[in-house]
Scaffold this active site. Structure first.
Site, PDB file in Angstrom:
ATOM      1  N   GLU A  77       0.845  -1.202   0.000  1.00 49.86           N
ATOM      2  CA  GLU A  77       0.000   0.000   0.000  1.00 49.86           C
ATOM      3  C   GLU A  77       0.878   1.250   0.000  1.00 49.86           C
ATOM      4  O   GLU A  77       1.879   1.301   0.717  1.00 49.86           O
ATOM      5  CB  GLU A  77      -0.889   0.011   1.245  1.00 49.86           C
ATOM      6  CG  GLU A  77      -1.750   1.272   1.315  1.00 49.86           C
ATOM      7  CD  GLU A  77      -2.837   1.176   2.354  1.00 49.86           C
ATOM      8  OE1 GLU A  77      -3.731   0.321   2.198  1.00 49.86           O
ATOM      9  OE2 GLU A  77      -2.797   1.954   3.322  1.00 49.86           O
ATOM     10  N   LYS A 131       7.887   3.506   1.666  1.00 51.57           N
ATOM     11  CA  LYS A 131       9.321   3.295   1.947  1.00 51.57           C
ATOM     12  C   LYS A 131       9.830   2.146   1.075  1.00 51.57           C
ATOM     13  O   LYS A 131       9.693   0.964   1.444  1.00 51.57           O
ATOM     14  CB  LYS A 131       9.519   2.952   3.424  1.00 51.57           C
ATOM     15  CG  LYS A 131       9.231   4.112   4.358  1.00 51.57           C
ATOM     16  CD  LYS A 131       9.412   3.688   5.798  1.00 51.57           C
ATOM     17  CE  LYS A 131       9.047   4.822   6.740  1.00 51.57           C
ATOM     18  NZ  LYS A 131       8.679   4.348   8.072  1.00 51.57           N
ATOM     19  N   TYR A 178     -11.983  -5.559  10.354  1.00 55.64           N
ATOM     20  CA  TYR A 178     -11.302  -5.225  11.606  1.00 55.64           C
ATOM     21  C   TYR A 178     -11.224  -6.429  12.551  1.00 55.64           C
ATOM     22  O   TYR A 178     -12.166  -6.680  13.312  1.00 55.64           O
ATOM     23  CB  TYR A 178     -12.046  -4.053  12.280  1.00 55.64           C
ATOM     24  CG  TYR A 178     -12.132  -2.869  11.342  1.00 55.64           C
ATOM     25  CD1 TYR A 178     -11.166  -1.876  11.349  1.00 55.64           C
ATOM     26  CD2 TYR A 178     -13.144  -2.798  10.365  1.00 55.64           C
ATOM     27  CE1 TYR A 178     -11.210  -0.834  10.443  1.00 55.64           C
ATOM     28  CE2 TYR A 178     -13.197  -1.760   9.448  1.00 55.64           C
ATOM     29  CZ  TYR A 178     -12.226  -0.778   9.500  1.00 55.64           C
ATOM     30  OH  TYR A 178     -12.253   0.243   8.582  1.00 55.64           O
ATOM     31  N   ARG A 226     -15.778   3.736   3.901  1.00 56.58           N
ATOM     32  CA  ARG A 226     -16.596   4.824   4.414  1.00 56.58           C
ATOM     33  C   ARG A 226     -15.739   6.069   4.627  1.00 56.58           C
ATOM     34  O   ARG A 226     -16.128   7.173   4.305  1.00 56.58           O
ATOM     35  CB  ARG A 226     -17.225   4.416   5.757  1.00 56.58           C
ATOM     36  CG  ARG A 226     -18.168   5.473   6.290  1.00 56.58           C
ATOM     37  CD  ARG A 226     -18.499   5.256   7.743  1.00 56.58           C
ATOM     38  NE  ARG A 226     -17.361   5.573   8.606  1.00 56.58           N
ATOM     39  CZ  ARG A 226     -17.382   5.491   9.922  1.00 56.58           C
ATOM     40  NH1 ARG A 226     -18.472   5.053  10.524  1.00 56.58           N
ATOM     41  NH2 ARG A 226     -16.322   5.804  10.639  1.00 56.58           N
ATOM     42  N   GLY A 227     -14.542   5.869   5.191  1.00 53.45           N
ATOM     43  CA  GLY A 227     -13.701   7.002   5.587  1.00 53.45           C
ATOM     44  C   GLY A 227     -13.997   7.354   7.028  1.00 53.45           C
ATOM     45  O   GLY A 227     -15.033   6.942   7.584  1.00 53.45           O
ATOM     46  N   ASP A 228     -13.073   8.069   7.646  1.00 51.87           N
ATOM     47  CA  ASP A 228     -13.275   8.453   9.044  1.00 51.87           C
ATOM     48  C   ASP A 228     -14.254   9.618   9.132  1.00 51.87           C
ATOM     49  O   ASP A 228     -14.315  10.460   8.238  1.00 51.87           O
ATOM     50  CB  ASP A 228     -11.937   8.788   9.707  1.00 51.87           C
ATOM     51  CG  ASP A 228     -11.154   7.514   9.996  1.00 51.87           C
ATOM     52  OD1 ASP A 228     -11.788   6.533  10.435  1.00 51.87           O
ATOM     53  OD2 ASP A 228      -9.940   7.488   9.749  1.00 51.87           O
TER      54      ASP A 228
HETATM   55  P1  FAD Z   1     -17.989   0.673   7.295  1.00 50.88           P
HETATM   56  O1  FAD Z   1     -17.930  -0.620   6.598  1.00 50.88           O
HETATM   57  O2  FAD Z   1     -19.115   1.582   6.972  1.00 50.88           O
HETATM   58  O3  FAD Z   1     -17.974   0.372   8.868  1.00 50.88           O
HETATM   59  C1  FAD Z   1     -17.833   1.417   9.821  1.00 50.88           C
HETATM   60  C2  FAD Z   1     -18.614   1.074  11.096  1.00 50.88           C
HETATM   61  O4  FAD Z   1     -20.022   1.087  10.808  1.00 50.88           O
HETATM   62  C3  FAD Z   1     -18.324  -0.294  11.681  1.00 50.88           C
HETATM   63  O5  FAD Z   1     -18.431  -0.190  13.069  1.00 50.88           O
HETATM   64  C4  FAD Z   1     -19.447  -1.168  11.116  1.00 50.88           C
HETATM   65  O6  FAD Z   1     -19.716  -2.300  11.929  1.00 50.88           O
HETATM   66  C5  FAD Z   1     -20.606  -0.193  11.097  1.00 50.88           C
HETATM   67  N1  FAD Z   1     -21.570  -0.460  10.027  1.00 50.88           N
HETATM   68  C6  FAD Z   1     -21.304  -0.880   8.761  1.00 50.88           C
HETATM   69  N2  FAD Z   1     -22.437  -0.949   8.044  1.00 50.88           N
HETATM   70  C7  FAD Z   1     -23.445  -0.543   8.862  1.00 50.88           C
HETATM   71  C8  FAD Z   1     -24.845  -0.394   8.698  1.00 50.88           C
HETATM   72  N3  FAD Z   1     -25.446  -0.692   7.548  1.00 50.88           N
HETATM   73  N4  FAD Z   1     -25.571   0.066   9.760  1.00 50.88           N
HETATM   74  C9  FAD Z   1     -24.988   0.358  10.953  1.00 50.88           C
HETATM   75  N5  FAD Z   1     -23.648   0.209  11.170  1.00 50.88           N
HETATM   76  C10 FAD Z   1     -22.896  -0.225  10.131  1.00 50.88           C
HETATM   77  N6  FAD Z   1      -9.570   5.802   5.272  1.00 50.88           N
HETATM   78  C11 FAD Z   1      -9.394   6.777   4.366  1.00 50.88           C
HETATM   79  O7  FAD Z   1      -9.811   7.910   4.592  1.00 50.88           O
HETATM   80  N7  FAD Z   1      -8.744   6.543   3.170  1.00 50.88           N
HETATM   81  C12 FAD Z   1      -8.251   5.317   2.856  1.00 50.88           C
HETATM   82  O8  FAD Z   1      -7.662   5.136   1.776  1.00 50.88           O
HETATM   83  C13 FAD Z   1      -8.416   4.248   3.803  1.00 50.88           C
HETATM   84  N8  FAD Z   1      -7.962   2.996   3.531  1.00 50.88           N
HETATM   85  C14 FAD Z   1      -8.190   1.980   4.435  1.00 50.88           C
HETATM   86  C15 FAD Z   1      -7.777   0.674   4.126  1.00 50.88           C
HETATM   87  C16 FAD Z   1      -7.978  -0.377   5.033  1.00 50.88           C
HETATM   88  C17 FAD Z   1      -7.523  -1.767   4.683  1.00 50.88           C
HETATM   89  C18 FAD Z   1      -8.618  -0.109   6.283  1.00 50.88           C
HETATM   90  C19 FAD Z   1      -8.820  -1.219   7.281  1.00 50.88           C
HETATM   91  C20 FAD Z   1      -9.050   1.173   6.591  1.00 50.88           C
HETATM   92  C21 FAD Z   1      -8.859   2.228   5.681  1.00 50.88           C
HETATM   93  N9  FAD Z   1      -9.288   3.528   5.945  1.00 50.88           N
HETATM   94  C22 FAD Z   1      -9.105   4.537   5.026  1.00 50.88           C
HETATM   95  C23 FAD Z   1      -9.943   3.847   7.228  1.00 50.88           C
HETATM   96  C24 FAD Z   1     -11.473   3.665   7.174  1.00 50.88           C
HETATM   97  O9  FAD Z   1     -12.035   4.655   6.332  1.00 50.88           O
HETATM   98  C25 FAD Z   1     -11.996   3.797   8.609  1.00 50.88           C
HETATM   99  O10 FAD Z   1     -11.556   2.717   9.388  1.00 50.88           O
HETATM  100  C26 FAD Z   1     -13.487   4.037   8.780  1.00 50.88           C
HETATM  101  O11 FAD Z   1     -13.711   4.396  10.139  1.00 50.88           O
HETATM  102  C27 FAD Z   1     -14.377   2.837   8.473  1.00 50.88           C
HETATM  103  O12 FAD Z   1     -14.416   2.550   7.146  1.00 50.88           O
HETATM  104  P2  FAD Z   1     -15.168   1.215   6.611  1.00 50.88           P
HETATM  105  O13 FAD Z   1     -15.113   1.286   5.155  1.00 50.88           O
HETATM  106  O14 FAD Z   1     -14.656   0.030   7.299  1.00 50.88           O
HETATM  107  O15 FAD Z   1     -16.670   1.539   7.123  1.00 50.88           O
END
Ligand code: FAD
Length: 293
Positions: A17, A275, A148, A107-109
């Site tokens: 990555e 890196k 996660y 989803r993003g933070d």
């Molecule tokens: P989701 O799948 O939406 O999950 C987030 C939370 O919501 C979880 O607690 C889940 O259980 C809950 N949830 C999911 N669906 C529902 C629903 N229908 N109803 C109620 N609750 C629900 N961030 C960036 O900004 N840019 C990046 O490029 C990036 N790359 C990443 C790559 C990896 C491998 C990982 C692990 C994370 C990355 N992140 C990135 C961080 C990520 O955006 C965050 O961890 C964010 O908080 C959650 O994203 P998610 O896509 O897992 O969200």
């Protein structure tokens, strides 16, 4: 190439990555670093996407460059939570135009200050909506999602997290990459639980080589991942010497990857943090293993 073609081969592989530059001024140095990593010919490279604007601007430039110049398949990350439907649709069409076939739907933070906001009026609340948007776009993307092993920090418990993960996979995620892990046993427990929940897609464990002591606190803060005592001892002992810490961090990550391969995992994703030297050393440590199985 779609990443599913790589996963279907069932051969041991490493992917890396990288993240795009935050500003124009560092574009060339970041581009050079990602090219050096691409020159190692990993199975694929993912390029992250900044949630609040920031680094999102260059994700496609970097991904396109790696693919065109080195023939390395790329995975473009895309987030949705702080975007409008219109912006997301534009981004999807740009990805399609750039010839990128693989998208990591995230989803993003939640933007700072909005953690307790009423999210019901937002156009996107969860990654699953982006997965559906990508499917509806008509482009034949291979879609990935995040997972996660130590539970997403916003989840009430692991069962709920896995239930939503299953919905995300059923909506169209063809593989999942994990948050960084430092203890493989936590990953194996997670695998058992998600397979039991009926999630059958390939899972790529995410390995973060910690190569300097300052990274430790940041990594824990960002990921919430558990640091085993074995790793803490290593930081304790070697953290004060940058060269020794780098060597020990690379050895620890290599050891984790060998253990994952030995226990049936075929594709490991390394958070290379732009890196090239670290990526090259890990790959060199595994050269005979990767070449033969
Ligand atoms: P989701 O799948 O939406 O999950 C987030 C939370 O919501 C979880 O607690 C889940 O259980 C809950 N949830 C999911 N669906 C529902 C629903 N229908 N109803 C109620 N609750 C629900 N961030 C960036 O900004 N840019 C990046 O490029 C990036 N790359 C990443 C790559 C990896 C491998 C990982 C692990 C994370 C990355 N992140 C990135 C961080 C990520 O955006 C965050 O961890 C964010 O908080 C959650 O994203 P998610 O896509 O897992 O969200």
């Amino acid at each position: 190439m779609k990443l599913t073609e790589i996963f279907n081969k069932k051969q041991l592989s490493l992917s890396f990555e990288v993240f795009p530059p935050k500003t124009d001024t560092v574009f060339d140095s970041v581009k050079n670093a990602t090219e050096e990593i691409a020159a190692l010919h990993p199975s694929f490279m993912s390029v992250t996407y900044g949630a609040g604007g920031g680094t999102s601007k260059y994700t496609l430039d970097i991904a396109k460059n790696i693919k065109q110049r080195y023939g390395v398949p790329t995975l473009a990350h895309l987030t949705c939570v702080s975007s409008t439907r219109e912006t997301v649709r534009e981004k999807i069409s740009e990805i399609k135009k750039a010839g990128i076939q693989n998208v990591m739907a995230l989803r993003g933070d939640i933007p700072a200050g909005l953690e307790n906001a009423d999210r019901s009026t937002w156009e996107y609340q969860h990654a699953i909506q982006l997965v559906r948007e990508l499917k509806a776009s008509g482009a034949d993307f291979c879609i990935g999602g995040a997972c996660y092993p130590e539970v997403h920090p916003e989840s009430i418990n692991q069962s709920e997290d896995i239930r939503y993960l299953k919905e995300k996979v059923d909506a169209g995620c063809e593989f999942l990459t994990t948050q960084m892990i430092f203890d493989n046993n936590l990953f194996y427990n997670f695998m058992y639980k998600i397979r039991e929940a009926g999630i059958t897609v390939p899972i790529l464990p995410g390995i973060m080589p910690i190569t300097n002591a300052n990274q430790v606190d940041r990594a824990i803060k960002l990921s919430g991942s558990f640091m085993p005592q074995r790793f803490k001892s290593l930081v304790d002992k070697f953290g004060s010497s940058p060269a020794a810490m780098k060597q020990a961090g690379i050895a620890y990550a290599t050891d984790q990857i060998i253990d994952l391969f030995a226990n049936g995992i075929t594709n490991v994703h390394v958070y290379s943090m732009n890196k090239p030297d670290v990526a090259a050393k890990i790959q060199a440590n595994l050269s005979d293993i990767l070449g033969q199985f």
